[in-house]
Write a protein that holds these residues in place. Structure first.
Motif, PDB file in Angstrom:
ATOM      1  N   VAL A  45       0.844  -1.189   0.000  1.00  0.00           N
ATOM      2  CA  VAL A  45       0.000   0.000   0.000  1.00  0.00           C
ATOM      3  C   VAL A  45       0.879   1.238   0.000  1.00  0.00           C
ATOM      4  CG1 VAL A  45      -1.789   1.274   1.228  1.00  0.00           C
ATOM      5  CG2 VAL A  45      -1.798  -1.214   1.249  1.00  0.00           C
ATOM      6  N   SER A  46       0.717   2.091  -0.987  1.00  0.00           N
ATOM      7  CA  SER A  46       1.479   3.325  -1.053  1.00  0.00           C
ATOM      8  C   SER A  46       1.056   4.266   0.066  1.00  0.00           C
ATOM      9  CB  SER A  46       1.260   4.000  -2.410  1.00  0.00           C
ATOM     10  OG  SER A  46       1.741   5.316  -2.400  1.00  0.00           O
ATOM     11  N   VAL A  47       2.038   4.961   0.659  1.00  0.00           N
ATOM     12  CA  VAL A  47       1.737   5.976   1.659  1.00  0.00           C
ATOM     13  C   VAL A  47       0.851   7.058   1.048  1.00  0.00           C
ATOM     14  CG1 VAL A  47       2.756   7.797   3.091  1.00  0.00           C
ATOM     15  CG2 VAL A  47       3.825   5.555   3.008  1.00  0.00           C
ATOM     16  N   PHE A  48       1.082   7.364  -0.224  1.00  0.00           N
ATOM     17  CA  PHE A  48       0.277   8.380  -0.898  1.00  0.00           C
ATOM     18  C   PHE A  48      -1.190   7.962  -0.953  1.00  0.00           C
ATOM     19  CE2 PHE A  48       4.542   9.049  -2.685  1.00  0.00           C
ATOM     20  CZ  PHE A  48       4.701  10.401  -2.415  1.00  0.00           C
ATOM     21  N   LEU A  49      -1.438   6.693  -1.216  1.00  0.00           N
ATOM     22  CA  LEU A  49      -2.818   6.205  -1.247  1.00  0.00           C
ATOM     23  C   LEU A  49      -3.469   6.343   0.122  1.00  0.00           C
ATOM     24  CD1 LEU A  49      -5.200   4.738  -2.601  1.00  0.00           C
ATOM     25  CD2 LEU A  49      -4.095   2.572  -1.988  1.00  0.00           C
ATOM     26  N   CYS A  50      -2.726   5.991   1.168  1.00  0.00           N
ATOM     27  CA  CYS A  50      -3.251   6.117   2.538  1.00  0.00           C
ATOM     28  C   CYS A  50      -3.617   7.565   2.838  1.00  0.00           C
ATOM     29  CB  CYS A  50      -2.220   5.622   3.553  1.00  0.00           C
ATOM     30  SG  CYS A  50      -1.828   3.869   3.420  1.00  0.00           S
ATOM     31  N   VAL A  51      -2.723   8.496   2.463  1.00  0.00           N
ATOM     32  CA  VAL A  51      -2.965   9.917   2.726  1.00  0.00           C
ATOM     33  C   VAL A  51      -4.177  10.407   1.931  1.00  0.00           C
ATOM     34  CG1 VAL A  51      -2.011  12.247   2.460  1.00  0.00           C
ATOM     35  CG2 VAL A  51      -0.570  10.407   3.343  1.00  0.00           C
ATOM     36  N   LEU A  52      -4.301   9.979   0.679  1.00  0.00           N
ATOM     37  CA  LEU A  52      -5.442  10.394  -0.137  1.00  0.00           C
ATOM     38  C   LEU A  52      -6.758   9.905   0.457  1.00  0.00           C
ATOM     39  CD1 LEU A  52      -4.126   9.877  -3.790  1.00  0.00           C
ATOM     40  CD2 LEU A  52      -4.574  12.052  -2.625  1.00  0.00           C
ATOM     41  N   ILE A  53      -6.755   8.698   1.005  1.00  0.00           N
ATOM     42  CA  ILE A  53      -7.994   8.164   1.593  1.00  0.00           C
ATOM     43  C   ILE A  53      -8.368   8.919   2.860  1.00  0.00           C
ATOM     44  CG2 ILE A  53      -8.996   6.146   2.744  1.00  0.00           C
ATOM     45  CD1 ILE A  53      -7.539   4.411   0.664  1.00  0.00           C
ATOM     46  N   VAL A 158      -6.432  12.732  11.858  1.00  0.00           N
ATOM     47  CA  VAL A 158      -5.831  12.684  10.522  1.00  0.00           C
ATOM     48  C   VAL A 158      -4.370  13.154  10.532  1.00  0.00           C
ATOM     49  CG1 VAL A 158      -5.915  13.639   8.189  1.00  0.00           C
ATOM     50  CG2 VAL A 158      -7.992  12.774   9.253  1.00  0.00           C
ATOM     51  N   PRO A 159      -4.029  14.330  11.109  1.00  0.00           N
ATOM     52  CA  PRO A 159      -2.603  14.710  11.107  1.00  0.00           C
ATOM     53  C   PRO A 159      -1.721  13.735  11.866  1.00  0.00           C
ATOM     54  CG  PRO A 159      -3.913  16.272  12.403  1.00  0.00           C
ATOM     55  CD  PRO A 159      -4.869  15.408  11.658  1.00  0.00           C
ATOM     56  N   VAL A 160      -2.244  13.142  12.944  1.00  0.00           N
ATOM     57  CA  VAL A 160      -1.454  12.167  13.712  1.00  0.00           C
ATOM     58  C   VAL A 160      -1.209  10.915  12.877  1.00  0.00           C
ATOM     59  CG1 VAL A 160      -1.535  10.599  15.693  1.00  0.00           C
ATOM     60  CG2 VAL A 160      -2.131  13.009  15.986  1.00  0.00           C
ATOM     61  N   TYR A 161      -2.246  10.399  12.213  1.00  0.00           N
ATOM     62  CA  TYR A 161      -2.096   9.197  11.384  1.00  0.00           C
ATOM     63  C   TYR A 161      -1.091   9.452  10.258  1.00  0.00           C
ATOM     64  CZ  TYR A 161      -3.199   5.404   8.141  1.00  0.00           C
ATOM     65  OH  TYR A 161      -3.095   4.326   7.290  1.00  0.00           O
ATOM     66  N   ILE A 162      -1.217  10.585   9.576  1.00  0.00           N
ATOM     67  CA  ILE A 162      -0.305  10.889   8.464  1.00  0.00           C
ATOM     68  C   ILE A 162       1.134  10.974   8.963  1.00  0.00           C
ATOM     69  CG2 ILE A 162       0.336  12.622   6.748  1.00  0.00           C
ATOM     70  CD1 ILE A 162      -2.630  13.273   6.426  1.00  0.00           C
ATOM     71  N   ALA A 163       1.351  11.639  10.096  1.00  0.00           N
ATOM     72  CA  ALA A 163       2.715  11.764  10.639  1.00  0.00           C
ATOM     73  C   ALA A 163       3.293  10.394  10.991  1.00  0.00           C
ATOM     74  CB  ALA A 163       2.712  12.664  11.873  1.00  0.00           C
ATOM     75  N   GLU A 164       2.468   9.500  11.508  1.00  0.00           N
ATOM     76  CA  GLU A 164       2.947   8.204  11.976  1.00  0.00           C
ATOM     77  C   GLU A 164       3.219   7.210  10.850  1.00  0.00           C
ATOM     78  OE1 GLU A 164       1.045   8.196  16.490  1.00  0.00           O
ATOM     79  OE2 GLU A 164       0.061   7.025  14.912  1.00  0.00           O
ATOM     80  N   ILE A 165       2.646   7.432   9.670  1.00  0.00           N
ATOM     81  CA  ILE A 165       2.907   6.498   8.569  1.00  0.00           C
ATOM     82  C   ILE A 165       3.926   7.036   7.565  1.00  0.00           C
ATOM     83  CG2 ILE A 165       0.571   5.537   8.757  1.00  0.00           C
ATOM     84  CD1 ILE A 165      -0.065   7.002   6.090  1.00  0.00           C
ATOM     85  N   SER A 166       4.232   8.340   7.624  1.00  0.00           N
ATOM     86  CA  SER A 166       5.031   8.968   6.567  1.00  0.00           C
ATOM     87  C   SER A 166       6.528   8.781   6.784  1.00  0.00           C
ATOM     88  CB  SER A 166       4.730  10.469   6.491  1.00  0.00           C
ATOM     89  OG  SER A 166       3.377  10.708   6.214  1.00  0.00           O
ATOM     90  N   PRO A 167       7.303   8.580   5.705  1.00  0.00           N
ATOM     91  CA  PRO A 167       8.761   8.610   5.800  1.00  0.00           C
ATOM     92  C   PRO A 167       9.211  10.013   6.213  1.00  0.00           C
ATOM     93  CG  PRO A 167       8.035   7.717   3.677  1.00  0.00           C
ATOM     94  CD  PRO A 167       6.847   8.317   4.324  1.00  0.00           C
ATOM     95  N   GLN A 168      10.355  10.103   6.911  1.00  0.00           N
ATOM     96  CA  GLN A 168      10.783  11.380   7.479  1.00  0.00           C
ATOM     97  C   GLN A 168      11.016  12.455   6.420  1.00  0.00           C
ATOM     98  OE1 GLN A 168      14.214   9.202   9.078  1.00  0.00           O
ATOM     99  NE2 GLN A 168      15.512  10.870   8.365  1.00  0.00           N
TER     100      GLN A 168
END
Length: 488
Positions: A45-53, A158-168
């Motif tokens: 699963v792409s991180v981008f897809l997760c963020v878009l959802i 949402v901001p917490v989830y995005i921060a926790e899944i994203s590469p630095q």
């Protein structure tokens, strides 16, 4: 405590949507010829897809904020409301959001980030249906409260989830998608409100969360939350899926584990001790809360509220065109922030943004002071109207370039994992409480003195420059664990 009690306590905090191991289930059901490695490779699963959802949540947030602007006259006419009753309707989303903010941290901690988004989506859908079928103010008010509750949970999760899944190296840009989605939601409400009536617009408001709910089943849970819950196997599998099967995640896994062990050693289970530490220690917790409070104290809601009057004074008679124009400006400027934040850094953008806001608000306040002593028939009075318009547009642009998006990014980055739920709830509640206060006092202050009101906002944004310069750390290019260690 017995081992059995520990297991029962852990069961209470299992993910509400336990889909983090769907790829492993697929491998068990597949033929022996297809290896589990191939299953993971095919279903990464792409991180981008997760963020878009999950960005559908902030779009819902923005749609809720923008809904009352194009629908005011029609709702008042159709339901026979007074202006004060409609004002109550508009403010109830803030009240509901404050309740949602209080609950958001604990919900996200106990049932996971995805589960909390699922819970937030349901009252949003019910709320929009209540508004669309409303025959009187009671259903209208109930729907707005339910929407607000959902938005309050979304604004933290949402901001917490995005921060926790994203590469630095991409965390800032992906985190800024949160605010970009909010501005898109506002713009959608403005534009669609020009073409459809308020009941149809409310039905359209259901769409983001209706799409979000099934989308949540196709993305992994936050690996850092899974690690905190002690679900080691799910945590490593979730991180592997997010980073790609061919990526070596051993370094990141070890860093998250070490950070989790240290947090557990320093964790104090007494709620009062945690709260006292959050409130009196000027570290990452206060930085996160301070930025979110200063974001609203800048007066952005009052500026947008009064913008239509300023546009009229500058000779633009159509408030609808002015409102849509401001919405487009916000989207474009926030999009620029999303592109710049991982290149220029958080601190620099915040300083540039708050400096631009200070100058813009100073221009507006000076223009209003001069208008008070200038004849309305003079040419100079018309020029002052144009200057105030330029100041407002510049303020919206500079707000969107940093102060609009980055406080949410930094809040999600610097709060320690062991108290993130409690501290995040406090920060989100503070943001919504101040937002409500600014909105409710805007009319009173503007009737007192327009120049004085914008001077107050100018002083607040000037203090934001000092606050960022002295206390806000640069988090660009650092892992969440590195950031949180720096505050210990």
């Amino acid at each position: 405590m017995s081992f059995r009690d520990e297991e029962e306590g852990r069961d209470l905090r299992k993910p509400f949507l336990h889909t983090g191991s769907w790829y492993r289930m697929g491998s068990r059901q597949s033929s022996s010829v297809m290896s589990s490695a191939q299953i993971i490779r095919d279903n990464s699963v792409s991180v981008f897809l997760c963020v878009l959802i999950v960005a559908l949540g902030p779009i819902q947030f923005g749609f809720t904020c923008g809904y009352s602007s194009p629908t005011q006259s029609a709702i008042i006419r159709d339901l026979g409301l007074s202006l004060s009753e409609f004002s109550i309707f508009g403010s109830l989303s803030n009240v509901g959001a404050m309740v949602g903010a209080i609950a958001s941290g604990q919900i996200a901690e106990y049932i996971g980030r995805k589960g909390s988004l699922m819970i937030a989506s349901i009252p949003n859908i019910i709320g929009w249906l209540a508004i669309s079928f409303a025959k009187d103010s009671s259903f209208l008010f109930m729907g707005r409260l339910l929407e607000g509750f959902g938005v309050g949970v979304i604004s933290y999760t949402v901001p917490v989830y995005i921060a926790e899944i994203s590469p630095q190296n991409m965390r800032g840009g992906l985190g800024s998608v949160n605010q970009l989605s909010v501005t898109l939601g506002i713009l959608l409400a403005y534009v669609l409100g020009l073409f459809v009536n308020w009941r149809v617009l409310a039905v359209l408001g259901i769409l983001p969360c209706t799409i979000l709910i099934p989308g949540l089943f196709f993305i992994p849970e936050s690996p850092r939350w899974l690690a905190k819950m002690g679900m080691t196997e799910d945590f490593e599998a979730s991180l592997q899926v997010l980073r790609g099967f061919d990526t070596d995640i051993s370094v990141e896994v070890n860093e998250i584990k070490i950070c989790g062990i240290n947090k557990q050693e320093n964790y104090n289970p007494v709620f009062r001790s945690q709260t006292k530490k959050i409130l009196v220690s000027f570290d990452g917790r206060m930085v996160g809360i301070g930025l979110l409070v200063l974001q609203q104290l800048s007066g952005i809601n009052a500026v947008l509220f009064y913008a239509s009057n300023i546009f009229e004074a500058a000779g633009i008679s159509s408030s609808n065109i002015a409102t849509v124009g401001l919405g487009v400006i916000q989207v474009i400027a926030t999009g620029v922030t999303t592109w710049l934040v991982d290149k220029a850094g958080r601190r620099l953008l915040l300083i540039v943004s708050s400096s631009g806001m200070t100058l813009s608000l100073l221009l507006v306040s000076v223009a209003f002071y001069l208008k008070d002593v200038t004849s309305e028939d003079s040419r100079f009075y018309s020029i002052l109207g144009i200057l105030s318009l330029v100041g407002v547009v510049a303020m919206v642009i500079t707000f969107s370039l940093g102060v609009g998006a980055i406080p949410w990014v930094i809040m999600s980055e610097i709060l320690p994992v062991n108290i993130k739920g409690l501290a995040g709830s406090i920060a989100t509640l503070a943001n919504w409480l101040v937002s409500w206060g600014i909105t409710m006092t805007a009319n009173l202050l503007l009737s007192w003195s327009k120049g004085g009101t914008f001077t107050i906002y100018t002083m607040t944004t000037a203090f934001t420059i000092v606050f960022v310069t002295l206390w806000v750390p640069e988090t660009k290019g650092r892992t969440l664990e590195e950031i949180q260690r720096s505050f210990r």
